[in-house]
Design a protein around this motif. Structure first.
Motif, PDB file in Angstrom:
ATOM      1  N   GLN A  54      67.240 -44.782  49.007  1.00  0.00           N
ATOM      2  CA  GLN A  54      67.383 -43.992  50.228  1.00  0.00           C
ATOM      3  C   GLN A  54      68.675 -44.390  50.907  1.00  0.00           C
ATOM      4  O   GLN A  54      68.788 -45.499  51.442  1.00  0.00           O
ATOM      5  CB  GLN A  54      66.188 -44.218  51.165  1.00  0.00           C
TER       6      GLN A  54
ATOM      7  N   LYS B 201      67.120 -38.575  52.611  1.00  0.00           N
ATOM      8  CA  LYS B 201      65.793 -38.553  52.004  1.00  0.00           C
ATOM      9  C   LYS B 201      65.695 -39.582  50.878  1.00  0.00           C
ATOM     10  O   LYS B 201      66.685 -40.105  50.391  1.00  0.00           O
ATOM     11  CB  LYS B 201      65.474 -37.168  51.464  1.00  0.00           C
TER      12      LYS B 201
ATOM     13  N   GLN C  22      62.019 -29.311  54.185  1.00  0.00           N
ATOM     14  CA  GLN C  22      61.176 -29.818  55.260  1.00  0.00           C
ATOM     15  C   GLN C  22      61.790 -29.486  56.608  1.00  0.00           C
ATOM     16  O   GLN C  22      63.010 -29.546  56.789  1.00  0.00           O
ATOM     17  CB  GLN C  22      61.034 -31.347  55.117  1.00  0.00           C
TER      18      GLN C  22
ATOM     19  N   GLN D 192      54.560 -41.750  55.542  1.00  0.00           N
ATOM     20  CA  GLN D 192      54.989 -42.164  56.879  1.00  0.00           C
ATOM     21  C   GLN D 192      55.889 -43.387  56.706  1.00  0.00           C
ATOM     22  O   GLN D 192      55.541 -44.318  55.961  1.00  0.00           O
ATOM     23  CB  GLN D 192      53.753 -42.524  57.707  1.00  0.00           C
ATOM     24  N   GLN D 193      57.020 -43.374  57.376  1.00  0.00           N
ATOM     25  CA  GLN D 193      57.949 -44.494  57.239  1.00  0.00           C
ATOM     26  C   GLN D 193      58.389 -44.979  58.615  1.00  0.00           C
ATOM     27  O   GLN D 193      58.945 -44.212  59.407  1.00  0.00           O
ATOM     28  CB  GLN D 193      59.167 -44.086  56.402  1.00  0.00           C
TER      29      GLN D 193
ATOM     30  N   PRO E 173      58.149 -46.235  52.591  1.00  0.00           N
ATOM     31  CA  PRO E 173      57.219 -45.131  52.870  1.00  0.00           C
ATOM     32  C   PRO E 173      55.789 -45.540  52.535  1.00  0.00           C
ATOM     33  O   PRO E 173      55.544 -46.186  51.519  1.00  0.00           O
ATOM     34  CB  PRO E 173      57.702 -44.020  51.936  1.00  0.00           C
TER      35      PRO E 173
ATOM     36  N   THR F 211      59.177 -41.664  60.810  1.00  0.00           N
ATOM     37  CA  THR F 211      59.719 -40.569  60.009  1.00  0.00           C
ATOM     38  C   THR F 211      58.675 -40.166  58.978  1.00  0.00           C
ATOM     39  O   THR F 211      58.070 -41.024  58.330  1.00  0.00           O
ATOM     40  CB  THR F 211      61.022 -40.975  59.312  1.00  0.00           C
ATOM     41  N   TYR F 212      58.455 -38.889  58.850  1.00  0.00           N
ATOM     42  CA  TYR F 212      57.452 -38.352  57.932  1.00  0.00           C
ATOM     43  C   TYR F 212      58.154 -37.575  56.824  1.00  0.00           C
ATOM     44  O   TYR F 212      59.020 -36.749  57.076  1.00  0.00           O
ATOM     45  CB  TYR F 212      56.469 -37.463  58.682  1.00  0.00           C
ATOM     46  N   PHE F 213      57.754 -37.873  55.606  1.00  0.00           N
ATOM     47  CA  PHE F 213      58.302 -37.186  54.437  1.00  0.00           C
ATOM     48  C   PHE F 213      57.187 -36.463  53.691  1.00  0.00           C
ATOM     49  O   PHE F 213      56.140 -37.054  53.413  1.00  0.00           O
ATOM     50  CB  PHE F 213      58.937 -38.180  53.459  1.00  0.00           C
TER      51      PHE F 213
ATOM     52  N   GLY G 200      62.744 -35.292  55.455  1.00  0.00           N
ATOM     53  CA  GLY G 200      62.207 -36.153  56.504  1.00  0.00           C
ATOM     54  C   GLY G 200      62.210 -35.518  57.880  1.00  0.00           C
ATOM     55  O   GLY G 200      63.072 -34.696  58.197  1.00  0.00           O
ATOM     56  N   THR G 201      61.229 -35.900  58.685  1.00  0.00           N
ATOM     57  CA  THR G 201      61.133 -35.465  60.080  1.00  0.00           C
ATOM     58  C   THR G 201      60.938 -36.697  60.938  1.00  0.00           C
ATOM     59  O   THR G 201      60.003 -37.473  60.709  1.00  0.00           O
ATOM     60  CB  THR G 201      59.954 -34.509  60.293  1.00  0.00           C
ATOM     61  N   SER G 202      61.820 -36.871  61.882  1.00  0.00           N
ATOM     62  CA  SER G 202      61.701 -37.989  62.815  1.00  0.00           C
ATOM     63  C   SER G 202      60.829 -37.551  63.987  1.00  0.00           C
ATOM     64  O   SER G 202      61.215 -36.683  64.764  1.00  0.00           O
ATOM     65  CB  SER G 202      63.088 -38.415  63.303  1.00  0.00           C
TER      66      SER G 202
END
Lengths: 112, 112
Positions: free
Chosen positions: A37, A42, B6, B37-38, B44, B87-89, B105-107
């Protein structure tokens, strides 16, 4: 709860040097993986390993990369001649089945 | 080639609200869709996963909704808490493969 461990947590190396990143997968798992990463980006697949051989690899995993399971517990990623663009977090993962992959905490590799 | 798209890139939600993160894919061969979830500096962690034979899966406050015809799946976090800030992947895998294709990813930030 069993977990994947990785060492070192941070590795700094000079461009052109060889590095070995180490992982201890969960003990009864059969599938092993390396992902990377780049900061803020990503997670990218590098390679999967099963039954003592590479089962799948990505375009990123070129001749500079190699993996090995030298004994019954360790799983290593070697980068022969590091480049600046190899700077990233490297995650090891393992799974008992191919789908439920458990990730380690990562090794931050900094190439200067 | 971006296998999994995403959105949104970032999300701010009030405590107690619902967080919704969306993913879309192109490859109809994908048959396993996990969410990870990270937290900063960590690897992750598998949160919840779904296969295409069901349209919804719920585990506690986390729900995956899956729309096979639209090739979309989403993560819903009910009663969002500040501790959910991470952060969600999303990811996807083909049945014959070993690698995950991750979204970007989404923060998520949950404001108290």
């Amino acid at each position: 709860e069993p977990e994947v461990t990785q060492t070192p947590s941070h590795q700094v190396t000079q461009m052109g040097q060889e590095v070995i990143l180490r992982c201890v997968p969960i003990s009864n798992h059969l599938y092993f993986y390396w992902y990377r990463q780049i900061l803020g980006q990503k997670v990218e697949f590098l390679v999967s390993f099963y039954n003592n051989e590479i089962s799948e690899k990505s375009e990123i995993f070129d001749d500079q990369f190699s993996v090995e399971r030298p004994d019954g517990s360790n799983f290593t990623l070697k980068i022969r001649s590091t480049k600046l663009e190899d700077s990233a977090m490297y995650f090891c993962a393992s799974s008992g089945q191919a789908d439920q992959q458990y990730f380690g905490p990562g090794t931050r590799l900094t190439v200067t | 080639q971006q296998q999994v798209k995403q959105s949104p890139q970032s999300l701010i939600v009030q405590k107690g609200g619902i967080s919704i993160i969306n993913c879309a894919y192109e490859n109809t061969a994908f048959d396993y869709f996990p969410w990870y979830q990270q937290f900063p500096g960590k690897g992750p962690a598998l949160l919840i996963a779904i296969r295409p034979d069901v349209s919804e899966k719920k585990e506690g406050r986390f729900t995956i909704s899956f729309n096979k015809s639209a090739k979309q799946f989403s993560l819903h976090i009910m009663d969002s808490q500040p501790g959910d800030s991470a952060t969600y992947f999303c990811a996807a895998m083909v049945p014959t493969g070993n690698q995950f294709y991750f979204g970007t990813g989404t923060s998520l930030t949950v404001i108290p």
